[in-house]
Design a protein around this motif. Structure first.
Motif, short mmCIF file in Angstrom:
data_model
loop_
_atom_site.label_atom_id
_atom_site.label_comp_id
_atom_site.label_asym_id
_atom_site.label_seq_id
_atom_site.Cartn_x
_atom_site.Cartn_y
_atom_site.Cartn_z
N ASP A 180 25.61 -4.65 -34.66
CA ASP A 180 26.13 -5.19 -35.92
C ASP A 180 26.88 -3.95 -36.61
O ASP A 180 26.56 -2.78 -36.22
N TYR A 181 27.36 -4.05 -37.95
CA TYR A 181 27.71 -2.87 -38.90
C TYR A 181 27.38 -2.80 -39.93
O TYR A 181 26.63 -4.08 -40.53
N GLU A 182 27.32 -1.89 -40.79
CA GLU A 182 26.79 -2.01 -41.96
C GLU A 182 27.97 -2.26 -43.11
O GLU A 182 28.98 -1.88 -42.71
N ALA A 183 27.34 -2.76 -44.29
CA ALA A 183 28.45 -2.94 -45.03
C ALA A 183 28.61 -1.54 -45.82
O ALA A 183 27.86 -0.73 -46.05
N GLU A 184 29.94 -1.36 -45.95
CA GLU A 184 30.60 -0.25 -46.94
C GLU A 184 31.71 -0.10 -47.86
O GLU A 184 32.31 -1.54 -47.84
N THR A 185 31.64 0.58 -49.00
CA THR A 185 32.58 0.53 -49.98
C THR A 185 34.08 0.93 -49.43
O THR A 185 33.77 2.26 -48.65
N VAL A 186 34.99 0.15 -49.15
CA VAL A 186 36.34 0.84 -48.81
C VAL A 186 37.22 0.75 -49.72
O VAL A 186 37.12 0.36 -50.89
N SER A 187 38.53 1.40 -49.11
CA SER A 187 39.68 1.58 -50.15
C SER A 187 40.58 0.06 -49.93
O SER A 187 40.16 -0.78 -49.27
N ASP A 188 41.74 0.23 -50.38
CA ASP A 188 42.73 -0.72 -50.24
C ASP A 188 42.90 -0.73 -48.58
O ASP A 188 43.73 -1.93 -48.31
N ASP A 189 42.62 0.05 -47.64
CA ASP A 189 42.65 -0.03 -46.25
C ASP A 189 42.23 -1.36 -45.73
O ASP A 189 42.61 -1.72 -44.69
N TYR A 190 41.35 -1.90 -46.47
CA TYR A 190 40.75 -3.38 -45.73
C TYR A 190 41.88 -4.19 -45.59
O TYR A 190 41.72 -5.23 -44.68
N ARG A 191 42.77 -4.18 -46.44
CA ARG A 191 44.08 -5.20 -46.41
C ARG A 191 44.59 -4.98 -45.02
O ARG A 191 45.14 -5.87 -44.22
N ASP A 192 44.89 -3.69 -44.60
CA ASP A 192 45.68 -3.37 -43.29
C ASP A 192 44.55 -4.02 -42.02
O ASP A 192 45.07 -4.22 -41.14
N ILE A 193 43.23 -3.57 -42.41
CA ILE A 193 42.37 -4.12 -41.25
C ILE A 193 42.43 -5.68 -41.17
O ILE A 193 42.50 -6.31 -39.98
N ILE A 194 42.41 -6.34 -42.34
CA ILE A 194 42.48 -8.11 -42.30
C ILE A 194 43.94 -8.56 -41.53
O ILE A 194 43.80 -9.28 -40.97
N LYS A 195 44.88 -7.79 -42.22
CA LYS A 195 46.38 -8.35 -41.59
C LYS A 195 46.34 -7.88 -39.95
O LYS A 195 46.76 -8.70 -39.56
N ARG A 196 45.95 -6.76 -39.59
CA ARG A 196 45.96 -6.55 -38.04
C ARG A 196 45.09 -7.47 -37.49
O ARG A 196 45.69 -7.92 -36.42
N ALA A 197 43.95 -7.99 -37.95
CA ALA A 197 43.02 -8.64 -37.18
C ALA A 197 43.69 -10.33 -37.06
O ALA A 197 43.61 -10.83 -36.05
N THR A 198 44.33 -10.35 -38.33
CA THR A 198 44.99 -11.88 -38.54
C THR A 198 46.03 -11.92 -37.37
O THR A 198 46.37 -13.18 -37.03
N LEU A 199 46.98 -10.82 -37.36
CA LEU A 199 48.08 -10.85 -36.49
C LEU A 199 47.79 -10.69 -35.00
O LEU A 199 48.53 -10.95 -34.03
N ASP A 200 46.71 -10.52 -34.52
CA ASP A 200 46.10 -10.25 -33.01
C ASP A 200 45.84 -11.62 -32.54
O ASP A 200 45.18 -12.50 -32.55
N GLU A 201 47.30 -11.94 -31.76
CA GLU A 201 47.33 -13.17 -31.03
C GLU A 201 46.03 -13.49 -30.04
O GLU A 201 45.77 -14.72 -29.74
N ALA A 202 45.53 -12.44 -29.69
CA ALA A 202 44.60 -12.82 -28.47
C ALA A 202 42.98 -13.17 -29.06
O ALA A 202 42.43 -13.65 -28.50
N THR A 203 42.80 -12.57 -30.32
CA THR A 203 41.48 -12.90 -30.75
C THR A 203 41.23 -13.76 -31.94
O THR A 203 40.31 -13.97 -32.42
N PHE A 204 42.33 -13.78 -32.86
CA PHE A 204 42.24 -14.26 -34.29
C PHE A 204 41.91 -15.74 -34.28
O PHE A 204 42.44 -16.59 -33.51
N ILE A 205 40.84 -16.23 -35.17
CA ILE A 205 40.55 -17.68 -35.01
C ILE A 205 40.74 -18.10 -36.64
O ILE A 205 41.61 -19.07 -36.60
N GLN A 206 40.58 -17.66 -37.76
CA GLN A 206 40.70 -18.00 -39.08
C GLN A 206 40.37 -16.97 -40.01
O GLN A 206 39.60 -16.17 -39.85
N LEU A 207 41.12 -16.98 -40.90
CA LEU A 207 41.07 -16.23 -42.30
C LEU A 207 40.73 -17.12 -43.59
O LEU A 207 41.68 -18.28 -43.83
N THR A 208 39.91 -16.97 -44.38
CA THR A 208 39.52 -17.70 -45.59
C THR A 208 39.68 -16.66 -46.83
O THR A 208 39.08 -15.74 -46.51
N LEU A 209 40.48 -16.96 -47.77
CA LEU A 209 40.49 -16.30 -48.84
C LEU A 209 40.09 -16.99 -50.01
O LEU A 209 40.73 -18.26 -50.23
#
Length: 243
Positions: free
Chosen positions: A23-52
């Motif tokens: 598991d991972y611990e929860a952390e306060t992050v900067s706007d970089d979370y947007r890049d993390i979400i975007k990169r994971a969403t565009l990963d064709e091999a692993t992405f399933i669903q994004l909900t906002l």
């Protein structure tokens, strides 16, 4: 974890996966979370669903947006469904258009973002002070992405894969099917959670854990299912008390 993801996680103070507790611990992050979400969403091999999710306002026209991969005759697309107070609009985006649409969505003031993939689940909560809290966890369900164009109506708690929690409370068989005599109850549970989500209250309450109080409500299937949904599917810490 991919090397570039590890570097991104370290650069924005998101912890790297800990194999000792899966598991991972929860952390306060900067706007970089947007890049993390975007990169994971565009990963064709692993992405399933994004909900906002968020509250409709002058800056946010949608209360809910979902993104999932689909396969059309012209190739792989991202299907984006936008929900306001009265209707939903669904559009399909290919390659560069999909990346541009993601940038537009991630720039909007949503309160929570949840991403499912075959390698990890990501949940981001934005506090009233604008802080982003990112929680990473091992995937709840490691199924391959469903690329069918027409899919069944999305359910808050899915019924298409085995779920140990649903099995424990008597809703699901050992081979992952909702019991025939529990179909109505399962539909009621999903409708109950949908109504709760539509209030926007989950994003407004910052105190954790959320307290669920069951006042003698029979078998407590609704309460148990809500507890499961919040803790295991939404990544929102919740506690259940019975009276």
């Amino acid at each position: 974890m991919y090397r570039e993801d590890r570097r991104a996680a370290q650069s924005c103070c998101v912890p790297v996966y800990n194999a000792s507790n899966h598991d991972y611990e929860a952390e306060t992050v900067s706007d970089d979370y947007r890049d993390i979400i975007k990169r994971a969403t565009l990963d064709e091999a692993t992405f399933i669903q994004l909900t906002l999710k968020g509250k409709i306002s002058a800056d946010l026209p949608w209360r809910l947006v979902t993104v999932r991969p689909i396969m059309l005759k012209s190739g792989r697309h991202l299907q984006v469904s936008h929900f306001d107070a009265k209707q939903d609009i669904t559009k399909n985006y290919a390659a560069g258009d999909a990346a541009a649409r993601l940038d537009e969505l991630l720039a909007l003031p949503f309160h929570s973002l949840s991403l499912r993939s075959t390698v990890e689940d990501l949940n981001v909560q934005i506090t009233k002070k604008g802080k982003a809290i990112l929680h990473r966890s091992s995937p709840e369900h490691a199924q391959q992405p469903d690329l069918s164009h027409d899919t069944a109506k999305a359910q808050s708690i899915p019924a298409d894969q085995p779920d140990p929690f649903l099995q424990q409370i008597g809703l699901m068989t050992s081979d992952g099917r909702i019991k025939a005599e529990m179909q109505d109850k399962f539909a009621q549970i999903n409708e109950f959670i949908k109504l709760l989500e539509h209030t926007g209250a989950l994003e407004d309450i910052e105190r954790r854990p959320l307290r669920i109080l069951d006042c003698g409500c029979g078998s407590a299937h609704l309460s148990f299912a809500l507890y499961h949904y919040l803790n295991h599917l939404r990544g929102i810490a919740a506690a259940l008390d019975g009276v």
